[in-house]
Design an enzyme around this catalytic site. Structure first.
Site, PDB file in Angstrom:
ATOM      1  N   GLU A 242    -102.923 -18.357 -40.956  1.00 50.02           N
ATOM      2  CA  GLU A 242    -103.031 -19.809 -40.807  1.00 50.02           C
ATOM      3  C   GLU A 242    -104.220 -20.354 -41.590  1.00 50.02           C
ATOM      4  O   GLU A 242    -104.113 -21.374 -42.288  1.00 50.02           O
ATOM      5  CB  GLU A 242    -103.179 -20.159 -39.325  1.00 50.02           C
ATOM      6  N   ARG A 243    -105.346 -19.686 -41.496  1.00 51.52           N
ATOM      7  CA  ARG A 243    -106.550 -20.170 -42.173  1.00 51.52           C
ATOM      8  C   ARG A 243    -106.433 -20.028 -43.683  1.00 51.52           C
ATOM      9  O   ARG A 243    -106.980 -20.847 -44.427  1.00 51.52           O
ATOM     10  CB  ARG A 243    -107.776 -19.424 -41.620  1.00 51.52           C
TER      11      ARG A 243
END
Length: 381
Positions: A242-243
């Site tokens: 996600e990051r």
């Protein structure tokens, strides 16, 4: 970073999709506080955008990680942050654990339609009293025969009012802290699962966000992703992806903000000269551009390391922290250099400033990123 002709063809395909199917409607979606995810995702699915790295057996492209990075970059050109964020949830936040750990049956039932854009997904981790502190979550799933019975609440759920299923992180044992959690797929129309409230946000307004409540929600135990009790560990891996997505998506967004500001300053004449002739302004924009190049280079190195099978936890943490901070700084200077026009609600700068603010909060706050880094680097005992 070396891109193949296939990579460049895919970039052009995503860019055309953004320019034709999304960008012209962003203003309407921002006013309405929602975009038609099922309609847009189905079009994206037909182009392979939603499953670029996933197994072709379930409808994915089976491409390398650079395809995902390219998709993230190009979606960042859209002119808003909300819709790209929803794409990120669909592609790299709610589905990585399912693809990596899910059973064949779960992948057929939930992953394949998500890749095709026929189902919209959400990631359900954050709770009213447990945000960055995932270990504090209280939503429980208690086993009753072949079912989980789920009670609790989840908040700040992207696409929460229109998603078809959730990747839920819940406690499945009495072990405290990081232990005893599991990831469970929950269909949105399951009795007892309700949208308690559609949340009114400062930014990312084109993406619907919800508070969800679970009241004796029954879900088959077979809907558990991977191993029971390993949900926290699986979610941490999902957070890394996600990051990385968030880091890639900011690159073209920041570049676009600098380019549009430069063009405005060339045309805006003050005291007989274009504003760009002011050396202070030119130097500041150059400084921001140089910082962006460093952030971009780091993101590309991170992508290569990920493709080589290396652990990118530290890289993703740094990239998210520094990228989010730079996006905020660029937004502030763009607004300053636009003067009163930048403060107007119907001008692009105000939306950019609002949308970029979430980068230092969502998906792990700046403080959480610093905590992770301090532990990795040995600065925290």
């Amino acid at each position: 970073m070396k891109f193949t002709p296939e990579h460049e063809a895919f970039r052009e395909s995503v860019r055309k999709f953004v320019d034709k199917e999304c960008a012209p409607y962003v203003d309407d979606w921002e006013r309405e506080g929602i975009f038609p995810a099922h309609e847009i995702f189905k079009k994206a699915g037909a182009l392979g955008i939603l499953g670029v790295e996933y197994d072709p057996e379930y409808g994915g492209m089976g491409g390398d990680h650079l395809f995902a990075m390219i998709a993230s970059e190009e979606l960042g050109r859209m002119g808003c942050g909300g819709v790209p964020m929803a794409f990120g949830v669909q592609m790299m936040m709610a589905t990585p654990s399912l693809h990596r750990y899910g059973s064949h049956e779960l992948k057929q039932k939930y992953l394949a339609p998500a890749i095709a854009g026929e189902m919209v997904t959400s990631i359900a981790v954050t709770e009213p009293d447990a945000g960055s502190d995932v270990a504090a979550l209280k939503t429980r799933a208690v086993r009753d025969g072949d079912d989980w019975v789920i009670n609790g609440s989840k908040t700040f759920i992207t696409s929460g009012t229109q998603s078809d299923w959730l990747c839920l992180l819940a406690r499945t044992s009495d072990e405290g802290g990081y232990r005893g959690m599991s990831q469970i797929i929950v269909e949105r129309d399951t009795p007892g699962l309700d949208v308690a409230k559609k949340l009114d946000k400062y930014g990312m307004r084109s993406s619907d966000t919800a508070l969800l409540t679970f009241d004796d929600v029954r879900v088959p135990v077979s809907n558990t992703i991977g191993e029971v009790g390993r949900g926290f560990q699986q979610q941490m891996q999902q957070f890394v992806v996600e990051r990385m997505f968030a880091s890639y998506g900011k690159l073209n967004s920041m570049q676009g903000a600098l380019d549009r500001t430069r063009d405005y300053l060339k045309d805006r004449v003050v005291n007989g000269k274009p504003l760009i002739a002011n050396q202070y302004i030119a130097f500041k924009l150059s400084e921001l551009s140089a910082q962006l190049e460093l952030v971009r280079t780091h993101a590309y190195v991170m992508a290569e390391k990920f493709m080589n099978g290396e652990d990118t936890t530290r890289d993703a943490t740094i990239s998210k922290l520094q990228g989010a901070r730079l996006a905020r700084e660029i937004g502030d200077w763009c607004m300053q250099f636009h003067g009163g026009m930048g403060y107007m609600e119907d001008f692009w700068v105000a939306r950019y400033v609002r949308d970029t603010r979430l980068g230092s909060i969502g998906g792990g706050s700046d403080e959480t990123m610093l905590q992770v880094l301090s532990r990795i680097d040995g600065f925290t005992p």
